[in-house]
Scaffold this motif. Structure first.
Motif, mmCIF file in Angstrom:
data_model
loop_
_atom_site.group_PDB
_atom_site.id
_atom_site.type_symbol
_atom_site.label_atom_id
_atom_site.label_comp_id
_atom_site.label_asym_id
_atom_site.label_seq_id
_atom_site.Cartn_x
_atom_site.Cartn_y
_atom_site.Cartn_z
ATOM 1 N N ARG A 140 0.821 -1.209 0.000
ATOM 2 C CA ARG A 140 0.000 0.000 0.000
ATOM 3 C C ARG A 140 0.864 1.272 0.000
ATOM 4 O O ARG A 140 1.955 1.292 0.565
ATOM 5 C CB ARG A 140 -0.898 0.039 1.242
ATOM 6 C CG ARG A 140 -1.773 -1.195 1.435
ATOM 7 C CD ARG A 140 -2.916 -1.259 0.448
ATOM 8 N NE ARG A 140 -3.717 -2.462 0.635
ATOM 9 C CZ ARG A 140 -4.733 -2.559 1.465
ATOM 10 N NH1 ARG A 140 -5.083 -1.528 2.222
ATOM 11 N NH2 ARG A 140 -5.416 -3.689 1.564
ATOM 12 N N PHE A 141 0.303 2.307 -0.614
ATOM 13 C CA PHE A 141 0.894 3.652 -0.552
ATOM 14 C C PHE A 141 -0.164 4.565 0.048
ATOM 15 O O PHE A 141 -1.261 4.703 -0.493
ATOM 16 C CB PHE A 141 1.294 4.133 -1.947
ATOM 17 C CG PHE A 141 1.868 5.528 -1.963
ATOM 18 C CD1 PHE A 141 3.101 5.786 -1.394
ATOM 19 C CD2 PHE A 141 1.165 6.583 -2.532
ATOM 20 C CE1 PHE A 141 3.637 7.072 -1.395
ATOM 21 C CE2 PHE A 141 1.684 7.866 -2.542
ATOM 22 C CZ PHE A 141 2.921 8.113 -1.978
ATOM 23 N N ASN A 142 0.151 5.171 1.200
ATOM 24 C CA ASN A 142 -0.826 5.976 1.931
ATOM 25 C C ASN A 142 -0.339 7.406 2.095
ATOM 26 O O ASN A 142 0.859 7.642 2.367
ATOM 27 C CB ASN A 142 -1.074 5.377 3.323
ATOM 28 C CG ASN A 142 -1.446 3.908 3.261
ATOM 29 O OD1 ASN A 142 -2.472 3.550 2.721
ATOM 30 N ND2 ASN A 142 -0.587 3.059 3.806
ATOM 31 N N THR A 143 -1.249 8.351 1.939
ATOM 32 C CA THR A 143 -0.921 9.763 2.148
ATOM 33 C C THR A 143 -2.039 10.451 2.919
ATOM 34 O O THR A 143 -3.208 10.082 2.799
ATOM 35 C CB THR A 143 -0.723 10.521 0.816
ATOM 36 O OG1 THR A 143 -1.938 10.472 0.059
ATOM 37 C CG2 THR A 143 0.407 9.922 0.009
ATOM 38 N N ILE A 157 3.207 10.313 4.826
ATOM 39 C CA ILE A 157 3.369 9.424 3.681
ATOM 40 C C ILE A 157 3.955 8.108 4.175
ATOM 41 O O ILE A 157 4.868 8.092 5.003
ATOM 42 C CB ILE A 157 4.315 10.029 2.622
ATOM 43 C CG1 ILE A 157 3.754 11.332 2.067
ATOM 44 C CG2 ILE A 157 4.543 9.053 1.470
ATOM 45 C CD1 ILE A 157 4.692 12.023 1.083
ATOM 46 N N SER A 158 3.432 7.011 3.654
ATOM 47 C CA SER A 158 4.018 5.718 4.007
ATOM 48 C C SER A 158 3.868 4.740 2.849
ATOM 49 O O SER A 158 2.876 4.759 2.122
ATOM 50 C CB SER A 158 3.357 5.136 5.260
ATOM 51 O OG SER A 158 2.011 4.780 5.003
ATOM 52 N N ILE A 159 4.886 3.911 2.681
ATOM 53 C CA ILE A 159 4.838 2.772 1.770
ATOM 54 C C ILE A 159 4.933 1.536 2.653
ATOM 55 O O ILE A 159 5.936 1.351 3.360
ATOM 56 C CB ILE A 159 5.985 2.804 0.750
ATOM 57 C CG1 ILE A 159 5.912 4.081 -0.099
ATOM 58 C CG2 ILE A 159 5.938 1.581 -0.153
ATOM 59 C CD1 ILE A 159 7.076 4.239 -1.053
ATOM 60 N N SER A 160 3.898 0.716 2.636
ATOM 61 C CA SER A 160 3.853 -0.382 3.600
ATOM 62 C C SER A 160 3.571 -1.722 2.935
ATOM 63 O O SER A 160 2.834 -1.808 1.952
ATOM 64 C CB SER A 160 2.780 -0.108 4.664
ATOM 65 O OG SER A 160 1.492 -0.055 4.078
ATOM 66 N N GLU A 161 4.181 -2.754 3.489
ATOM 67 C CA GLU A 161 3.847 -4.142 3.169
ATOM 68 C C GLU A 161 3.048 -4.647 4.362
ATOM 69 O O GLU A 161 3.592 -4.858 5.458
ATOM 70 C CB GLU A 161 5.116 -4.959 2.962
ATOM 71 C CG GLU A 161 4.901 -6.461 2.888
ATOM 72 C CD GLU A 161 3.840 -6.884 1.873
ATOM 73 O OE1 GLU A 161 2.867 -7.542 2.287
ATOM 74 O OE2 GLU A 161 3.988 -6.539 0.684
ATOM 75 N N ASN A 162 1.734 -4.823 4.162
ATOM 76 C CA ASN A 162 0.845 -5.137 5.272
ATOM 77 C C ASN A 162 0.781 -6.621 5.617
ATOM 78 O O ASN A 162 0.037 -7.000 6.532
ATOM 79 C CB ASN A 162 -0.561 -4.630 4.963
ATOM 80 C CG ASN A 162 -0.646 -3.114 4.936
ATOM 81 O OD1 ASN A 162 0.224 -2.432 5.469
ATOM 82 N ND2 ASN A 162 -1.681 -2.590 4.315
ATOM 83 N N LEU A 171 5.165 -3.785 7.799
ATOM 84 C CA LEU A 171 6.480 -3.148 7.754
ATOM 85 C C LEU A 171 6.379 -1.979 6.793
ATOM 86 O O LEU A 171 6.004 -2.156 5.629
ATOM 87 C CB LEU A 171 7.562 -4.128 7.294
ATOM 88 C CG LEU A 171 8.982 -3.543 7.219
ATOM 89 C CD1 LEU A 171 9.468 -3.145 8.614
ATOM 90 C CD2 LEU A 171 9.949 -4.542 6.588
ATOM 91 N N ALA A 172 6.687 -0.775 7.285
ATOM 92 C CA ALA A 172 6.476 0.413 6.470
ATOM 93 C C ALA A 172 7.656 1.365 6.576
ATOM 94 O O ALA A 172 8.362 1.403 7.593
ATOM 95 C CB ALA A 172 5.195 1.131 6.895
ATOM 96 N N ALA A 173 7.860 2.132 5.501
ATOM 97 C CA ALA A 173 8.758 3.286 5.517
ATOM 98 C C ALA A 173 7.851 4.508 5.543
ATOM 99 O O ALA A 173 7.042 4.709 4.628
ATOM 100 C CB ALA A 173 9.648 3.297 4.289
ATOM 101 N N ALA A 174 7.971 5.320 6.594
ATOM 102 C CA ALA A 174 7.014 6.406 6.799
ATOM 103 C C ALA A 174 7.727 7.744 6.972
ATOM 104 O O ALA A 174 8.850 7.815 7.470
ATOM 105 C CB ALA A 174 6.145 6.117 8.025
#
Length: 250
Positions: A140-143, A157-162, A171-174
């Protein structure tokens, strides 16, 4: 469907378990029963559960070109699903516990289908429990952001593997920016830590100064604080420290 649910809730001999599920759930059940060669147990009440079997479908179960996406999606491990169940082998079949298990598993972050079904066991005096689930897309890409008076005041902003490695972990990079700073770092969430229904969360951020903020008085006047400037007000890149957060809850 409601009629079938009433019959099963009343422990009626004419209970049709498959009819208690939606059409999407029934499609997954048909594939699971065919793949494992199981037969539904129409009257599980009062019987001890001999075995809990999990059948987790891939992201795209239907035979079409979209199955390509299965190769870039990590399918949930059966052990991860089994660990979340409050009902286990050795327990007596309990409709309330089965319903509670389905409720826990039916997290839209992980599954589009959750169906629990009684299956004939090798010992006629017992019953097996079949848990059928189907994954959803987990990358997912969340904003989230806020504009006030023509200025970007907040940004997340986050790019996550849910479903990290199929364990239903996140696990996310936020990145989180407010008016004064920008915090960037990894985030890890395990909602079933060590299989004990514990919620474990950890985050580590590097903090960079965005701008030096003034103290604003009730009358609207601004008083400079003298804090170091950041990249937005001519101070360049300035490391402002680190922030770490770890929580464990039940």
């Amino acid at each position: 469907r409601l009629d079938a649910e009433r019959l099963c809730a009343a422990h009626d001999k004419d209970c049709d378990w498959r009819a208690t599920f939606s059409s999407l759930e029934r499609a997954s059940l048909v594939r699971a029963l065919a793949a494992r060669g199981y037969t539904i147990e129409p009257q599980p009440w009062g019987k001890v559960i001999a075995r809990v079997d999990v059948y987790n479908e891939v992201l795209i179960a239907e035979k079409n070109w979209l199955r390509f996406f299965n190769f870039i999606h990590y399918t949930t491990r059966e052990s991860a699903i089994r660990d979340e169940l409050p009902i286990q082998a050795g327990d007596a079949w309990d409709d309330d516990k089965v319903a509670e298990s389905a409720r826990i598993l039916h997290d839209p972050l992980y599954s589009s289908v959750v169906a629990l079904l009684p299956i004939k066991a090798s010992d006629p005096s017992k019953v097996d429990l079949l848990v059928v689930t189907r994954d959803v897309w987990s990358l997912r890409f969340n904003t989230q952001y806020t504009f006030q008076q023509g200025s970007l005041t907040n940004l997340s902003i986050s790019i996550s593997e849910n479903n990290f490695l199929g364990h239903r972990n996140v696990l996310a990079a936020a990145a989180l920016m407010d008016q004064g700073s920008l915090a960037v770092g990894p985030l890890f969430i395990d909602k079933n830590f060590l299989g004990k229904h514990l919620d474990f969360r950890a985050r580590l951020d590097e903090i960079v100064t965005r701008q030096s903020l003034d103290v604003v008085s009730p009358d609207g006047s601004h008083t400079p604080t003298g804090d170091p400037k950041g990249w937005e007000d001519g101070g360049g890149y300035r490391h402002d420290g680190r922030d770490a957060t770890i929580s464990l809850s039940r």
